[in-house]
Structure formats: structure tokens, C-alpha cells
Design a protein around this motif. Structure first.
Motif, PDB file in Angstrom:
ATOM      1  N   LEU A  25       0.839  -1.201   0.000  1.00  9.62           N
ATOM      2  CA  LEU A  25       0.000   0.000   0.000  1.00  9.62           C
ATOM      3  C   LEU A  25       0.873   1.250   0.000  1.00  9.62           C
ATOM      4  CD1 LEU A  25      -3.087   0.880   0.448  1.00  9.62           C
ATOM      5  CD2 LEU A  25      -2.406   1.229   2.807  1.00  9.62           C
ATOM      6  N   ASN A  26       1.896   1.229   0.864  1.00  8.57           N
ATOM      7  CA  ASN A  26       2.816   2.362   0.924  1.00  8.57           C
ATOM      8  C   ASN A  26       3.508   2.570  -0.415  1.00  8.57           C
ATOM      9  OD1 ASN A  26       2.110   2.524   3.564  1.00  8.57           O
ATOM     10  ND2 ASN A  26       4.063   1.826   4.393  1.00  8.57           N
ATOM     11  N   ARG A  41       2.463   1.746  -3.411  1.00  4.31           N
ATOM     12  CA  ARG A  41       1.541   2.324  -4.382  1.00  4.31           C
ATOM     13  C   ARG A  41       1.333   3.807  -4.113  1.00  4.31           C
ATOM     14  NH1 ARG A  41      -3.789  -0.304  -4.390  1.00  4.31           N
ATOM     15  NH2 ARG A  41      -3.308  -1.216  -2.369  1.00  4.31           N
ATOM     16  N   ALA A  42       1.273   4.174  -2.842  1.00  2.33           N
ATOM     17  CA  ALA A  42       1.095   5.581  -2.501  1.00  2.33           C
ATOM     18  C   ALA A  42       2.281   6.404  -3.002  1.00  2.33           C
ATOM     19  CB  ALA A  42       0.939   5.750  -1.002  1.00  2.33           C
ATOM     20  N   GLU A 102       1.765   6.958  -6.627  1.00  7.84           N
ATOM     21  CA  GLU A 102       0.606   7.778  -6.955  1.00  7.84           C
ATOM     22  C   GLU A 102       0.845   9.224  -6.568  1.00  7.84           C
ATOM     23  OE1 GLU A 102      -2.265   7.099  -8.418  1.00  7.84           O
ATOM     24  OE2 GLU A 102      -1.820   4.985  -8.718  1.00  7.84           O
ATOM     25  N   ASN A 103       1.285   9.436  -5.351  1.00  3.95           N
ATOM     26  CA  ASN A 103       1.346  10.787  -4.800  1.00  3.95           C
ATOM     27  C   ASN A 103       2.449  10.846  -3.745  1.00  3.95           C
ATOM     28  OD1 ASN A 103       0.804  13.257  -3.665  1.00  3.95           O
ATOM     29  ND2 ASN A 103      -1.410  13.008  -3.803  1.00  3.95           N
ATOM     30  N   ALA A 146       4.138  13.161  -2.422  1.00  5.49           N
ATOM     31  CA  ALA A 146       4.044  14.197  -1.388  1.00  5.49           C
ATOM     32  C   ALA A 146       3.167  13.711  -0.245  1.00  5.49           C
ATOM     33  CB  ALA A 146       3.482  15.485  -1.977  1.00  5.49           C
ATOM     34  N   THR A 147       2.080  13.048  -0.597  1.00  3.56           N
ATOM     35  CA  THR A 147       1.186  12.507   0.419  1.00  3.56           C
ATOM     36  C   THR A 147       1.887  11.414   1.212  1.00  3.56           C
ATOM     37  OG1 THR A 147      -0.768  13.007  -0.858  1.00  3.56           O
ATOM     38  CG2 THR A 147      -0.960  11.244   0.738  1.00  3.56           C
ATOM     39  N   ALA A 148       2.587  10.533   0.493  1.00  2.00           N
ATOM     40  CA  ALA A 148       3.309   9.461   1.168  1.00  2.00           C
ATOM     41  C   ALA A 148       4.328  10.044   2.130  1.00  2.00           C
ATOM     42  CB  ALA A 148       3.989   8.573   0.132  1.00  2.00           C
ATOM     43  N   ASP A 149       5.011  11.080   1.692  1.00  2.00           N
ATOM     44  CA  ASP A 149       6.023  11.727   2.519  1.00  2.00           C
ATOM     45  C   ASP A 149       5.381  12.286   3.783  1.00  2.00           C
ATOM     46  OD1 ASP A 149       8.477  12.583   3.242  1.00  2.00           O
ATOM     47  OD2 ASP A 149       8.563  14.287   1.866  1.00  2.00           O
ATOM     48  N   ILE A 195       6.198   8.102   5.225  1.00  2.00           N
ATOM     49  CA  ILE A 195       6.816   7.022   4.462  1.00  2.00           C
ATOM     50  C   ILE A 195       8.128   7.544   3.882  1.00  2.00           C
ATOM     51  CG2 ILE A 195       6.566   5.576   2.400  1.00  2.00           C
ATOM     52  CD1 ILE A 195       3.499   5.765   2.889  1.00  2.00           C
ATOM     53  N   GLN A 245      -0.019   7.847 -10.827  1.00  2.00           N
ATOM     54  CA  GLN A 245      -0.132   9.261 -11.173  1.00  2.00           C
ATOM     55  C   GLN A 245       1.214   9.977 -11.266  1.00  2.00           C
ATOM     56  OE1 GLN A 245      -2.729  11.555  -8.605  1.00  2.00           O
ATOM     57  NE2 GLN A 245      -4.370  11.323 -10.091  1.00  2.00           N
TER      58      GLN A 245
END
Lengths: 517, 327
Positions: free
Chosen positions: B184-185, B187-188, B191-192, B194-197, B201, B316
Motif C-alpha cells: 500500500l505504501n 503504491r502511494a 501515486e502521490n 508528497a502525500t506518502a512523505d 513514508i 499518477q
């Protein structure tokens, strides 16, 4: 130190580069179980200050205490560990994930449990504070308000006791705002500390317990909301008038140039960015546009120049100076509008973003707007080279050569190139947005002189500005936009800063004042 | 029937090469890195495994088959992962352009592999053709008994064991991406970032590990090609490169799902060999049929773009370098 203080920021200073000081010796306390509003104009450093609390930036100097313990916050994770969560204006969510997956992100499995347990945790939080989240809904199917709710739930799930919300109501409808506020009050009762960044005075008065005010990166004061009034807050926010010696001649040969009636357009969320705006701009005057950022300035300029579609019933009439011939601009292409003599110089946050090609030199950038005038398929480099050399001299652009890539120039010089090129087409209507953003004093004056020169030539100048002092000193009349509505037109020679500040933050119409503007 | 069986068998062999390549590339792309160096990485994997077992086999009288396999897999995986590491360092740390870096890696890999392939052929002496017979036969061991079961045995059980490992790897990757927290991490991150950061993560670490492991898996395709298909010899006819590009195309075809790579790879294999089994083709009209896998990929791309289903779109942030927001 006092025991009921949740976070204390002391003497925080943060600079970007050598010139821009975003926060200068700011100190701030947040108590447990209170809602603190952080108020200030655009660029006053509110978001930067909070980003240092949430681990995005690190302060250059100063100390942060969380629950009376000194804390070093180097990353968003550190902030989470200290119980600090920030809800940004741009949501940090993965579109193709469900609500549960977004919350599970980055958490250790042994801490957070299975997805089922997370879904149950979400439900508990929703029941406790009155949220409404479907754990299995994909984010791309959510409305803006649902996404914001998910962000808050995510932060709470991670155990945040201190929540920072960056202009949370900017994207919400009045009903959604009300719902958000009732949830915030529930959270406050539960002992959470909430910091809400805003520049909407009615919201400050409606929800906060105390309000801290920043101005141009400096801490001004903190007052109890009970003792605050719209007037006292505005004064603290805009500050004393600063005298600028910008030359301002009287308007000569005033003639109608642009007649805008009932202009309405939508933003990408489908809400009204501009709502029934009507005004007239005259040749030979500088018309200022004031407003908090995002009040519709960008959409106004873009719909005049054909970049943004307008809704039905809108009318933008351009009057040709010599013949007085009237042309409807709505429905025309950008090129057709340019050919009529409308020029636009829009300086976004990223100066190179719009209008200049960063890797090309001055000469080639000059050519971008004129190469279509060449007769055959070949372009003439001579004209653009001459123009570039002329502009370099006139505006004192500091560059090794007109062929040096503009990205290597300093910000001010890039801006001179951009404004210089737009003016060189000798427009009859000139639109300038944030033309002096990030420039030093001298360069700013060069730009003001250019605008004044246009005015003398009978051009109608529309100037969107951020600094009220400049607007008051440079313009002849000022239009104040508030939440997409035209909130009033004032004479810049007699108006006061407070008057404009009030109009920027507060809609004039009666009945619109209590929280649903 | 006999024609179909041999087409299917040929398809499974090449399909396995493509499957390894594609599954590795899916893992890489899920982290947001578009690594166009797959052909080069498969070359690196192939030549490294060959070189490794060549030196082992020539150093001993009776090569241990188990050791042969371990050495081949280890060398192949390590060399390919090293290719991924080069790519990661350039694109993640130095933020070089991903497309340029990937293409360069392909050229680099094929150059290195063919250079050392030629050298190994020289070193081998004799007829000027390297051969690692012991290792190759170890790789080509099929399940005893089952492969003798007539048509069924030929269709499903006649392959070297690495072909079944490929399916297992695809299933494991599917499970990892879909079911685990770490998946999941990952894929994040793709995808994005900045969000993962912001979620705590370690974006860089995920990108590095995913790209290197992904490259290692891709490289196993090269190992399988060299050990199984060419029976432990080296020839620089460019087939590995063709299969490498098909693997990149297959990633799009699968809409970034390892489970689809299983049947997709065999389909690509059938399309690849179709010209051989269609009667009456001339040398030039064969070439038209060799385009089939690419045409199918283009059609899939058009269909997923038209349907706009979010889950079927590429990650993305694919192809974009990530750096933290700073003013």
C-alpha cells in the motif's frame, strides 16, 4: 511554564533565501482545549509558521515547546509523534485509495491493526465528534468537503491532540462551513487544541477563543476574541499607512474602454469564482483591484483576456479608442482579443510559469508574441533582437546578453522582461497582476513608472495588487473584491487602508454578515 | 494439434521471459519510476549468470547442479539489481530525466552483455561458442512423470522449472501490492509521493528498493532466456532486446497488475510466434505479424484512456522526480 499550554513557539525566525524573511521573531502560545485563530493578510507568514509546527520546514532560530517539553520537529512524522496534525489546503490524499487505505498509509501494522480495525476506529471517531465518513469510499468519488473531513479524521486517528487547519473554509459552502465549525467545537470540548489559519474576520469572531495576528512576517498581538471587533482586527491586520512616493498624475481624457456587466464565472469546483461583477474601466486611469487572494482576481483577468470561460449573461465590452466601436469580448479567442489591443502581464508565484520560456533568451522570448506577424513561414529575428536590446536599455535589465536564458536572470529582471514585452505592443488595455511580487524597491518603482507611462498614453490599466499601500498610492480608483463579489469601488485618493481592509474581509450587504458570506 | 502444441510451447518459453520482465517493471513503475532500461537489464541478468556459472563450471570437474543454479540466479539477480541501482541513483538522487536514463541503460546493458558475451565465446575456446551444459540442464529439468502425459503434459508440464517460478513471482507480487501494508505504501509513493512523505513514508527508500528489486526480477527473464531457451550459450541476435521491449509494452497491457501479466505474457508469446505458424507468409509479410503484440498494446492503451477508469490508469506520479516542497 504554564501547564495548560499545549504548544508554545518562541522567537521563531525563518527566511527563504537571503531576502525573503517569512517569519521574523514570532512567538505564539496555544492552550489546551481552545481554538486559536491565526489571522493575517496574504504573505504575512501564517502558513509558513504552521508548517514549522507540522515538520514541513525547520525554523532558522527559535524554540518550540510541546506540553512544556522542548521539541525538535524535523519531519511530518516527528510532528505526528508529538500529537500535532495539520490539514493543508491541498489535501494529502491518494485518489485511488479508499478512506481506510488513506488512513492506513505509512502506519506500522502492529500499531494500527488490520483494515477492519481501522474502519472500526474511523467509525468511533465519527460517532464521537459527528463526522460522516464512509470507510470504503474512494477518494476520487468524494466532494471537497468529504476529503477535508477525511483529512481531519486521519489526523485524529493518528492521535493528534493539536490540529492545525489551513484556511479550511476556503473551499466549503456555507452549510459545510457550519458543519465543520460544530465538529471543531466538539473537538475543543474534548480537550483538543485547534489552530485555524484564516483571513475571514467573521469566522474568527464566530469560532475562536483567542486570535493572534501576524503582519508581514511579524507577530503583532494576541487578543481575546470576546474583546475583539471587526474594526480592531482589521486595524491590527493591515497596520498603519505607509507613505510611498509614487508619482500620480490626474486622469486626463477619461474615456470608456472596458465595460463589464454581470460577469460571472465558475472555478474548477463548480462554485462561483466571480459573481455578477459590474464595472467600467477608463482609458487614462489606473484601476486597482484589491482583495484577499483567491477572491476572483485571477478569474477576472483571465475572462477579460479570453482564458477563462464566462457564464451566460456575462458581458465584457471593449471600446476601441479611435472609432468608439464596441466589441463583445466573450466568445472571442485569446488571439482575437490580443489583436484588439488587450495585453496581459500576469505574474504568478512562479514567474517563469506563464508567458516566458525559461530556457530561451530575451530576444527569443520577445519573438513569442510577434512571430505570427511575419509574412511567410520564416521568422525574422532582427525585429525581436532590436526590441530586446531596446528593452534591455530602457528597463536596465541586467543580463550578460539578450541571448542568455531568462531562467538565469534574477527574479526582478525576469519580471522586467515580461512586463516590458507586454507593454511594447502598445496596448490600449493593460492587465497587470502582482507585477511587483518579490521585487526590490527600485525595480518596483521602475514598474510603477512603466504603468504610469501607459496611463499618460491613454491606456486603461487594470492593476491587481497585494500591497494596499501601493494600491492606494498608485491607482486612481480601487475595486474591492470579496469572495468573488464586487464589494465596492473607492477613490484611491481619499480612501483609507482600514476602509479597504474591511471591504476585503467583509461583504457589505446586510444579512450576509453572519458566517455565510 | 501438433502445430498448436508447438506454438503454445514456444509462446510459454518467450512468455516466461516477458513475464519476468513485466512483473519486475510493474514493481518499479508502482514506485513512480518509469524504467525503460528493461531490455538492458535483461541483458545484464543473462550475461552475468552465464559468466558466473562459466567460471564455476570450468573451475571444477563435477559441477554441483544445485550450486550452478544458485550461482546463476544470484549473479543474474545481482547484476540486474545493480542496473536498477544505477538507474535509481541517477533519477532519484540526481533527478536525471527518467526516459533518457532508462534508454541509456538499455544501450549500456546490451553493449556490456554483447561485449562480454563475445569475450566468453573467445575464452571458451574450441568452436568459439561458450556452453554451460551442466547448469543449462539443471535449469531445463522438468517435472519427471507429468511431462509424459501426452498433450496435457506437453502443454503444461514440459518447461524448465523457472517458468513456474515466474508465475509464482507474479502471484506474490500481486499479493504484495494488493494485500500488504508495505505494498500500500509503495503504491502511494507512485501515486502521490508528497502525500506518502507527509504520512511518514520514506519515499526515497521505497523508490530505491522497488526499482532495484524490480530490476532484479526483470533480469531473471534474461537468466531464463540464456539458460533455458539458448541452452546456456550466447548469441547476440538481439532477441533479448525485442523481448525486453515487449515486457515494457506488457506492463501497459496488464494495467499495472502482475496477475494479468501471467496470461498477458503467454498471449504476447503466441502473438510473437504467430507468423511462424501461419502458412504462406513471405519474409516481408512475416514482419507485419511481428507487430501484433505492439498493436494489441496500443489498442489496450486507447481503451483504458477512453474508459477513464481511475484504477486502470498508470501511477499518477509515474515519470516524475520527487523532491520536497521548498520555496
Amino acid at each position: 511554564m504554564n501547564n495548560d499550554v499545549a504548544v508554545s513557539m518562541q522567537n521563531i525566525t525563518k527566511a527563504f533565501g537571503t531576502k525573503v524573511v517569512a517569519n521574523d521573531d514570532v512567538s505564539l502560545d496555544v492552550k489546551k482545549g481552545e481554538i486559536l485563530a491565526l489571522l493575517g493578510e496574504n504573505g504575512s507568514g501564517k502558513t509558513t509558521l504552521m508548517n514549522m509546527l507540522s515538520g514541513i520546514y525547520h525554523p532558522d532560530s527559535g524554540k518550540i515547546f510541546v506540553n512544556s517539553q522542548e521539541a525538535v520537529i524535523r519531519s511530518p512524522k516527528d510532528a505526528y509523534d508529538l500529537g500535532i496534525g495539520m490539514i493543508h489546503q491541498h489535501f494529502k490524499l491518494v485518489d485511488i485509495f479508499t478512506a481506510t487505505e488513506n488512513i492506513a498509509l505509512g502506519m506500522k501494522k502492529d500499531v494500527s491493526g488490520s483494515n477492519k480495525e481501522i474502519a472500526k476506529g474511523i467509525k468511533d471517531i465519527c460517532d464521537r465528534y459527528g463526522f460522516d465518513v464512509d470507510p470504503n469510499q474512494k477518494v476520487y468519488n468524494m466532494s471537497v468537503s468529504q476529503k477535508q473531513t477525511l483529512e481531519i479524521v486521519k489526523t485524529l486517528y493518528r492521535g493528534a491532540n493539536i490540529l492545525i487547519l489551513d484556511e479550511p473554509t476556503a473551499v466549503l459552502t456555507p452549510q459545510e462551513t457550519e458543519k465543520l465549525f460544530s465538529v471543531l467545537i466538539n473537538m475543543k470540548k474534548d480537550g483538543k487544541s485547534i489552530i485555524i489559519i484564516t483571513h475571514k474576520l467573521n469566522e474568527v469572531l464566530a469560532i475562536s477563543d483567542r486570535v493572534s495576528i501576524l503582519r508581514k512576517g511579524k507577530y503583532i498581538c494576541t487578543i481575546d476574541t470576546k474583546e475583539a471587533t471587526v474594526m480592531s482586527l482589521t486595524e491590527a491586520m493591515v497596520g498603519q499607512k505607509v507613505e510611498l512616493n509614487i508619482e500620480r498624475n490626474n486622469v486626463k481624457n477619461k474615456e470608456e474602454r472596458l465595460i463589464i456587466e454581470h460577469l460571472t464565472c465558475l472555478n474548477k469546483y463548480g462554485t462561483k469564482a466571480l459573481d455578477d461583477v459590474t464595472f467600467t474601466a477608463y482609458g487614462g486611469e489606473i484601476l486597482g483591484i484589491a482583495g484577499i487572494s483567491g477572491s476572483g482576481q485571477k478569474e477576472l483577468l483571465e475572462s477579460i483576456s479570453g482564458l477563462h470561460p464566462a457564464e451566460e449573461g456575462s458581458s465584457v465590452i471593449y471600446v476601441k479608442p479611435e472609432t468608439k466601436e464596441k466589441t463583445q469580448l466573450i466568445g472571442k479567442t485569446v488571439k482575437q482579443i490580443r489583436d484588439l489591443g488587450v495585453a496581459m502581464s500576469f505574474v504568478p508565484e512562479d514567474r517563469l510559469g506563464m508567458g516566458l520560456v525559461a530556457t530561451m533568451g530575451m530576444a527569443d522570448n520577445m519573438m513569442l508574441k510577434s512571430y505570427k506577424d511575419n509574412r511567410f513561414m520564416f521568422t525574422s529575428r532582427r525585429d525581436s533582437r532590436k526590441l530586446a536590446e531596446k528593452k534591455k536599455e530602457e528597463l536596465e535589465v541586467v543580463t550578460p546578453s539578450i541571448y542568455t536564458a531568462v531562467k538565469k536572470l534574477s527574479g526582478g529582471n525576469v519580471q522586467k522582461v515580461l512586463v516590458g514585452r507586454e507593454i511594447s505592443s502598445d496596448p490600449n488595455l493593460f492587465l497587470a497582476a502582482y507585477a511587483v511580487r518579490g521585487l526590490d524597491i527600485n525595480t518596483s518603482y521602475t514598474i510603477y513608472n512603466l504603468l504610469n507611462e501607459r496611463k499618460e498614453n491613454g491606456c486603461a490599466v487594470i492593476y491587481v495588487g497585494e500591497d494596499l499601500d501601493v494600491l492606494l498610492a498608485l491607482c486612481d480608483r480601487i475595486i474591492v473584491l470579496c469572495a468573488g463579489k464586487l464589494n465596492g469601488i473607492v477613490d484611491a485618493r481619499t480612501a483609507t487602508k482600514e476602509e479597504i481592509g474591511m471591504m476585503m474581509t467583509h461583504l457589505n450587504e446586510e444579512g450576509e454578515e453572519d458566517g455565510n458570506s | 494439434m501438433a502445430g498448436f502444441i508447438s506454438l503454445f510451447q514456444a509462446a510459454v518459453v518467450f512468455g516466461t521471459v516477458i513475464m519476468f520482465g513485466a512483473v519486475g517493471e510493474i514493481i518499479t513503475e508502482k514506485s513512480g519510476n518509469l524504467n525503460l532500461g528493461v531490455p538492458g537489464i535483461m541483458y545484464l541478468g543473462g550475461i552475468a549468470s552465464l559468466a558466473g556459472v562459466f567460471f564455476y563450471e570450468s573451475s571444477t570437474e563435477n559441477p554441483n547442479k544445485f550450486l550452478c543454479i544458485i550461482i546463476a540466479l544470484l549473479c543474474g539477480f545481482a547484476a540486474s539489481a545493480f542496473g536498477g541501482l544505477i538507474y535509481s541513483f541517477l533519477t532519484i538522487t540526481l533527478r536525471a530525466n527518467q526516459n533518457v536514463t532508462g534508454l541509456t541503460l538499455t544501450i549500456f546493458g546490451s553493449g556490456v552483455a554483447n561485449f562480454f558475451g563475445g569475450s566468453l565465446n573467445k575464452l571458451a575456446g574450441g568452436v568459439g561458442q561458450i556452453s554451460v551444459a551442466a547448469t543449462s540442464s539443471a535449469f531445463r529439468t522438468s517435472i519427471p512423470g507429468l511431462s509424459k502425459l501426452g498433450a496435457v503434459g506437453k502443454l503444461f508440464f514440459s518447461y524448465g522449472w523457472l517458468a513456474y517460478v515466474a508465475i509464482a513471482v507474479a502471484i506474490i507480487c500481486q499479493w504484495y501490492l494488493k494485500r500488504t501494508r508495505s505494498g500500500l505504501n509503495l503504491r502511494a509513493v507512485g501515486e502521490n509521493p508528497a502525500t506518502a512523505d507527509a504520512a511518514g513514508i520514506n519515499v526515497k527508500a521505497y523508490k530505491y528498493v522497488a526499482t532495484c528489486v524490480g530490476a532484479g526480477i526483470s533480469g531473471l527473464g534474461g537468466v531464463f532466456y540464456v539458460m533455458d531457451y539458448t541452452k546456456g550459450t550466447w548469441s547476440n541476435d538481439g532477441t533479448i532486446e525485442n523481448l525486453g521491449w515487449l515486457a515494457v509494452a506488457l506492463v501497459i497491457f496488464t494495467t499495472w497488475r502482475p496477475k494479468n501479466a501471467i496470461w498477458g505474457a503467454y498471449l504476447f508469446g503466441i502473438l510473437y510466434w504467430a507468423y511462424f505458424y501461419i502458412g504462406g507468409l513471405t519474409r516481408s509479410s512475416q514482419e507485419i505479424f511481428k507487430m501484433l503484440p505492439y498493436i494489441v498494446t496500443i489498442i489496450v492503451l486507447i481503451v483504458i484512456s477512453l474508459r477513464k477508469k481511475k484504477e486502470n490508469q498508470p501511477p499518477q506520479a509515474l515519470g516524475l522526480a520527487y523532491f520536497r516542497e521548498e520555496r
